[in-house]
Design an enzyme around this catalytic site. Structure first.
Site, short mmCIF file in Angstrom:
data_model
loop_
_atom_site.label_atom_id
_atom_site.label_comp_id
_atom_site.label_asym_id
_atom_site.label_seq_id
_atom_site.Cartn_x
_atom_site.Cartn_y
_atom_site.Cartn_z
CG HIS A 197 12.21 -5.55 -20.20
ND1 HIS A 197 13.55 -5.47 -19.87
CD2 HIS A 197 11.55 -5.44 -19.02
CE1 HIS A 197 13.69 -5.34 -18.57
NE2 HIS A 197 12.49 -5.30 -18.03
CD GLU A 221 20.66 -2.82 -13.49
OE1 GLU A 221 20.66 -3.76 -12.68
OE2 GLU A 221 19.80 -2.69 -14.38
NE ARG A 237 18.82 1.61 -11.96
CZ ARG A 237 18.29 0.40 -12.13
NH1 ARG A 237 17.11 0.27 -12.72
NH2 ARG A 237 18.90 -0.67 -11.73
N GLY A 258 0.76 -1.24 0.00
CA GLY A 258 0.00 0.00 0.00
C GLY A 258 0.79 1.29 0.00
CG ASP A 266 16.14 -2.08 -15.49
OD1 ASP A 266 16.71 -2.36 -14.42
OD2 ASP A 266 15.52 -2.92 -16.17
NE ARG A 317 13.02 -6.06 -4.98
CZ ARG A 317 12.82 -6.38 -6.26
NH1 ARG A 317 11.58 -6.59 -6.69
NH2 ARG A 317 13.83 -6.48 -7.10
CG HIS A 360 15.76 -2.63 -6.87
ND1 HIS A 360 16.64 -1.63 -7.19
CD2 HIS A 360 15.42 -3.21 -8.05
CE1 HIS A 360 16.83 -1.58 -8.49
NE2 HIS A 360 16.10 -2.54 -9.04
CG ASP A 361 18.28 -5.45 -8.86
OD1 ASP A 361 17.19 -6.04 -8.88
OD2 ASP A 361 18.60 -4.58 -9.70
#
Length: 634
Positions: free
Chosen positions: A274, A388, A356, A199, A358, A535, A461-462
């Site tokens: 993509h 990246e 940024r 949320g 990707d 995350r 996040h990776d």
């Protein structure tokens, strides 16, 4: 008489570089048209009768340039060579070159062998060459970005704000903000719907801007916010629509306005390699009207993708069929992003400060040239574009092609993963030499203005949460089942030690060249293994107060010492065992950082008087175990 092979290490020459009389020995990148002067100090006992620069442009043949003997003091002979970078590049205005220095001794020749693009030893045979990167004359990066502090936000997990948001029937809402576990695969690679949301929204981000300002944050990097099926939004559904669950256009505009009032700039995540299969452009399920490339053979988007013998035979990112890959060789597809009214420029005009990109390695040079030109034109040259890239971006080869990211006209910066890896090696294994080599290699490979703009990360996040990596030092290679990782946490002692190591690592992150980027919640002590456990929602009201105070202190130091930390020259002073020392120097002052990853106090002597920016006290010549000092010369 010639020196014996066994004595080479005792008479290694010194290599220096100057431009207009200024020492630039730590650098290995120069502008087209500059004339760097190479100076070699060769010990006389080396027995060199001549010194030669052997250099080749990437993929071309060697060329030899003799140094000129200029003087001797009886101990060392001085040789100089001024390099005409324009002549070296020929018809092009940039290039990447590899060189070595030869010491001719009559009966044999010795060659330089470098491991970090700065330091070298001599060998009897050619080995590792130096890199020389020549960039376009007009290369510059936005100066507002230098000296900033970035903060990365995964929107669904940061904050729930008051404001209207859209609702969907096909999502799972997890109401357990503090204890809920995101959807996960039992083993990496298994399919996960990623339709569970907690949320968080853009209204919430706007409400927390004052909190970010208290940490000295000046740049906000948002993970994707465009309409998409998943919670992570890397499966874009519509590039011109802000996701309704995040508050849509109204929340985005309110966030931009409030950020501008507070002097915080916003960078968006551009996923342009993509789309999602559930998108306006591909429309695999017909939810966008049936006009997509998958549903309509003569769709205007059909040639944006590569299809085989039938519509189910299409190219996708890493074979993940929900992420059909775009074909940027198609001009219509490419221009959708890169035109003056394309996606990139559109959001610049709406008030963001940059992008940024990707998986930048998978974006063509033509795409990058056009995209960067469009956003710079829309911003008067002030937009920042970060790629990246997980390796050294100066020498990066992707899909068999050497990339020219940093030579002008493309990226301003990259995510500095080599820095992250080296810092972890330092604080965990006390390997100061490896960290020093990485810092030297990057600084000497990149244009100076790019080094000042690097996105220095410890977590994203990776990656596994930095606290978890430091506490459970097997985290980076952990292959445990998802059901185990969902419940796994550090024990009290592991967490205490991890927090101390994180303080040391972040002190380095905030003081080396470049811009520190804090992944949301790292400053609050959030733990988590691989995606999606890295995350989890931000623990508002339950933060690790000691860590948060530490990050606020580092942010304040950057704000108050921006005159040095923004673009001060970087110089490595010492690296041995668990102790590393480096300085940043500008016309207005000098800062010295002493970081000790060892288990006991370590002394390091500095000339003059220095004030510790953390304690406010005068430096007394030593740094405690697993600690650091950030010193400013008085």
């Amino acid at each position: 008489m010639l020196v014996q092979i066994a004595d080479w290490a005792k008479c290694t020459p010194i290599l220096k570089k100057r431009i207009n009389g200024t020492d630039v020995s730590a650098r290995g990148s120069f502008a087209y048209g500059e004339y760097p002067e190479f100076i070699v100090e060769a010990p006389r006992k080396l027995g060199a009768s001549a010194v030669v620069l052997r250099i080749c442009k990437d993929g071309e043949n060697d060329r030899d340039y003799p140094f000129s003997f200029t003087s001797t003091d009886g101990v060392a002979d001085i040789y100089t060579l001024c390099i005409d970078t324009a002549a070296l590049c020929g018809e092009e205005e940039d290039g990447i070159f590899f060189y070595e220095i030869l010491f001719l001794r009559g009966l044999d020749t010795l060659f330089t062998n470098t491991h970090n693009n700065v330091d070298f030893l001599l060998t009897a045979h050619p080995k590792n060459r130096f890199l020389l990167l020549i960039h376009k004359k007009d290369l510059k990066t936005p100066e507002w970005f230098w000296g900033s502090t970035m903060y990365q936000i995964f929107v669904d997990r940061f904050a729930i704000g008051e404001g209207e948001v859209g609702k969907r029937d096909d999502v799972i809402m997890n109401d357990d903000w503090y204890g809920g576990v995101p959807q996960y695969a039992e083993i990496p690679g298994q399919d996960v719907k990623n339709n569970m949301f907690f949320g968080g929204n853009l209204w919430g981000v706007a409400e927390k801007l004052e909190y970010l300002k208290s940490m000295g944050v000046g740049v906000l990097y948002l993970n994707p916010i465009f309409r998409a099926y998943s919670n992570h939004k890397y499966d874009t559904g519509d590039y011109f629509e802000i996701d309704a669950m995040f508050g849509g256009e109204a929340a985005f505009d309110a966030l931009v306005d409030k950020a501008n009032e507070l002097g915080i700039k916003i960078i968006l995540d551009g996923v342009f390699n993509h789309t999602g299969d559930n998108s306006r452009y591909f429309d695999r399920y017909g939810e966008y009207g049936g006009d997509g490339a998958y549903t309509l053979p003569d769709s205007k988007y059909r040639d944006w993708y590569r299809f085989g013998k039938d519509r189910d035979d299409f190219e996708s990112w890493w074979g993940i069929k929900i992420l059909p890959r775009l074909d940027h060789a198609n001009e219509s597809c490419r221009r959708f992003f890169t035109d003056k009214d394309g996606v990139g420029a559109h959001y610049i005009k709406k008030g963001i400060a940059g992008w940024r990109l990707d998986v930048a390695d998978e974006l063509s040079d033509e795409f990058l040239d056009e995209f960067c030109d469009s956003v710079r034109s829309a911003s008067g040259g002030e937009a920042v574009v970060i790629g990246e890239v997980w390796e050294n971006a100066a020498t990066k080869i992707a899909y068999g092609k050497r990339r020219r990211y940093l030579r002008g006209g493309q990226l301003d910066s990259v995510m500095n993963y080599p820095f992250r890896n080296a810092v972890l090696d330092f604080v965990i294994k006390r390997n100061a030499n490896a960290l020093a080599d990485t810092l030297k290699s990057i600084y000497s490979s990149y244009p100076k203005c790019v080094s000042d703009s690097l996105m220095n990360i410890l977590g994203t996040h990776d990656t596994e949460r930095i606290l978890t990596v430091l506490g459970k030092q097997d985290a980076a290679v952990c292959s445990d089942a998802g059901s185990m990782l969902a419940k796994k946490q550090l024990d009290e002692e592991e967490r205490r030690k991890a927090a101390e190591m994180l303080k040391l690592a972040s002190a380095l992150q905030f003081t080396v060249y470049g811009v520190p980027s804090v992944y949301y919640g790292d400053e609050a002590g959030v733990e988590g293994y691989r995606d999606p456990f890295c995350r989890r929602p931000y623990p508002w009201g339950r933060e690790d107060g000691e860590l948060l105070a530490h990050y606020r202190m580092l942010g304040a130091i950057r704000v108050q010492n921006r005159d040095v930390l923004a673009d001060g020259e970087f110089s490595l002073k010492h690296a041995k065992g668990g102790l590393i020392v480096y300085s940043r120097r500008s016309n207005s002052g000098e800062i010295c950082v002493i970081a000790n990853a060892g288990g006991r106090s370590s002394g390091y002597k500095l000339d003059g008087e220095w004030r510790d920016l953390v304690s406010g006290e005068t430096y007394r010549g030593s740094v405690g175990a697993l600690s650091f000092s950030i010193l400013r010369r008085v």
